[in-house]
Design an enzyme around this catalytic site. Structure first.
Site, PDB file in Angstrom:
ATOM      1  N   TRP A 100       1.113  -1.238   0.214  1.00 21.53           N
ATOM      2  CA  TRP A 100       0.250   0.337   0.125  1.00 21.53           C
ATOM      3  C   TRP A 100       0.711   1.378   0.009  1.00 21.53           C
ATOM      4  CZ3 TRP A 100      -3.989  -1.531  -2.050  1.00 21.53           C
ATOM      5  CH2 TRP A 100      -4.997  -1.996  -1.521  1.00 21.53           C
ATOM      6  N   ASP A 167      -1.603   6.501   6.225  1.00 19.39           N
ATOM      7  CA  ASP A 167      -3.280   5.418   5.794  1.00 19.39           C
ATOM      8  C   ASP A 167      -3.251   5.057   6.860  1.00 19.39           C
ATOM      9  OD1 ASP A 167      -4.596   3.596   5.031  1.00 19.39           O
ATOM     10  OD2 ASP A 167      -3.066   3.214   2.983  1.00 19.39           O
ATOM     11  N   LYS A 191     -12.337  -2.084   5.856  1.00 13.73           N
ATOM     12  CA  LYS A 191     -11.316  -2.953   7.390  1.00 13.73           C
ATOM     13  C   LYS A 191     -11.890  -2.998   8.900  1.00 13.73           C
ATOM     14  CE  LYS A 191      -8.952  -3.530   3.720  1.00 13.73           C
ATOM     15  NZ  LYS A 191      -8.297  -2.847   2.757  1.00 13.73           N
TER      16      LYS A 191
HETATM   17  C1  LIG Z   1      -6.988  -1.899   2.086  1.00 12.56           C
HETATM   18  C2  LIG Z   1      -5.960  -0.844   1.947  1.00 12.56           C
HETATM   19  C3  LIG Z   1      -5.889   0.302   1.283  1.00 12.56           C
HETATM   20  C4  LIG Z   1      -6.654   0.177  -0.147  1.00 12.56           C
HETATM   21  O1  LIG Z   1      -7.996   0.248   0.349  1.00 12.56           O
HETATM   22  P1  LIG Z   1      -8.813   0.135  -1.236  1.00 12.56           P
HETATM   23  O2  LIG Z   1     -10.358   1.199  -0.280  1.00 12.56           O
HETATM   24  O3  LIG Z   1      -9.353  -0.816  -1.378  1.00 12.56           O
HETATM   25  O4  LIG Z   1      -8.639   1.737  -2.301  1.00 12.56           O
HETATM   26  C5  LIG Z   1      -4.852   1.000   0.987  1.00 12.56           C
HETATM   27  N1  LIG Z   1      -4.375   0.689   2.337  1.00 12.56           N
HETATM   28  C6  LIG Z   1      -4.104  -0.044   3.208  1.00 12.56           C
HETATM   29  C7  LIG Z   1      -3.414  -0.629   4.663  1.00 12.56           C
HETATM   30  C8  LIG Z   1      -5.388  -1.443   3.720  1.00 12.56           C
HETATM   31  O5  LIG Z   1      -5.435  -2.415   4.183  1.00 12.56           O
END
Ligand SMILES: *Cc1c(COP(=O)(O)O)cnc(C)c1O
Length: 354
Positions: A100, A167, A191
């Protein structure tokens, strides 16, 4: 039978939240209308959006501190470019801790210079880099708090003078942190918060408006802040379910209460991984994620038996990501302790068999 859901995302949500969400699809709070057929400008939905935004700031301890919470579309992946669009004038720093982070770096490079201040790529991201130097002339530093795929998590955040962007897609609302250290926090809902389709962005308003480029309205955080996260039609269902999950978390005692449970779940699985010779952990011990435990089976001939046992016990979603292999048990807020217990019992039974 309800399965033990260890899926990495989209993933398990609290049972009462799911029930209420299902009811609202038929009829929202005795309105005679479904949640998904009313106007997003109706007073009912406006109040849902306001509650969701308010609960997010409240749980993070960021009320009345100059932050705004937004629920936008496009996933965390759209934030990879939106962050850079809004903040990157000359040079930004990124810590590369996995898939990511790499994606975030790729997008940011379209807008300016990106300095990779540290990376654990050479060891296939099995740890979090530490003691790196952060130049003071950066527009911001970008971190990924929890690396969903590799099972590592930042435990100690750097003390820095530049704006901090993080993030937190896979560990937001899971542990106590001083969230006021961050200037932008973003997280895809799927998540730890709700269904896919909305992304929480918590922005400190005073860091905006400093880049010279023109920003398209939809990608400008200021647009969404000015319109109370209702510039265009939000993902009404995803926002509603996120609101319910945040309310569920608040009623449970907020982040301190869930952190205690998350610690217990993580201790249970990691102690099994460490004591059981049939399994070995992937991530370095000090950087292990409380949310995603990654591990391998040491004797491949036992894999088939283990998979069969898991299947029989109703365990879902523990296959590792293709870039790591092995297994990954994701233990988000809504996963009950009991599910981890079932998995650990199978792991020790396999040891006795093998
Ligand atoms: C799942 C995830 C993403 C991607 O998220 P989307 O909503 O599918 O774009 C980005 N960063 C992390 C840390 C993730 O676990």
């Amino acid at each position: 039978m309800k399965k033990h859901n260890f899926s990495a995302g989209p993933c398990i949500l609290p049972e009462p939240v799911m029930k209420k969400a299902a009811e609202a699809v038929i009829e929202l709070d005795g309105m005679g209308l479904s949640l998904i057929e009313i106007s997003h400008r109706s007073k009912e939905f406006v109040s849902i959006m306001e509650s969701a935004r308010h609960l997010a700031l409240e749980l993070l301890g960021l009320e009345n501190k100059g932050y705004s919470a937004l629920f936008l579309q496009g996933g965390a992946s759209t934030q990879f470019l939106t962050v850079a669009y809004n903040l990157l004038e000359k040079r930004a720093g990124y810590v590369n801790t996995g898939t990511w982070s790499l994606k975030a770096i790729k997008e940011a490079r379209l807008f300016g210079e990106v300095l990779e201040v540290a990376s654990s790529q050479e060891e296939n991201f099995n740890h979090i880099p530490k003691n790196y130097v952060i130049p003071e002339d950066l527009d911001y530093l970008h971190l990924t708090s929890n690396n969903t795929i590799f099972g590592t998590q930042i435990k100690k955040f750097p003390e820095i003078a530049v704006p901090l962007v993080c993030d937190m897609s896979s560990d937001i609302f899971s542990r106590q942190l001083d969230f006021s250290k961050f200037d932008i926090i973003y997280a895809g809902a799927q998540k730890n918060m709700g269904p896919a389709g909305t992304t929480l962005i918590v922005v400190k308003e005073d860091i905006l408006g400093k880049v010279s480029r023109k920003i398209p309205s939809m990608l400008d955080y200021k647009t969404h802040i000015a319109k109370d996260s209702m510039f265009n039609t939000p993902s009404v269902f995803a926002v509603y379910v996120s609101m319910l999950t945040l309310q569920w978390l608040k009623d449970l005692g907020g982040i301190p209460a869930i952190e205690e449970q998350n610690d217990k779940k993580a201790k249970l699985i990691y102690s099994e991984i460490d004591l059981n010779p049939v399994f070995s952990g992937y991530a370095k011990k000090e950087d292990r994620s409380l949310m995603n435990a990654t591990f391998n089976i040491t004797d491949d001939t036992l894999k088939e038996t283990f998979d069969e046992m898991c299947k029989e016990a109703g365990i879902n979603g523990i296959n590792g990501h293709r870039s790591v292999g092995g297994y990954r048990a994701s233990m988000y807020n809504a996963l009950p302790m009991e599910s981890v217990g079932v998995l650990v019992d199978i792991m020790s039974e396999l040891e006795r068999k093998g």
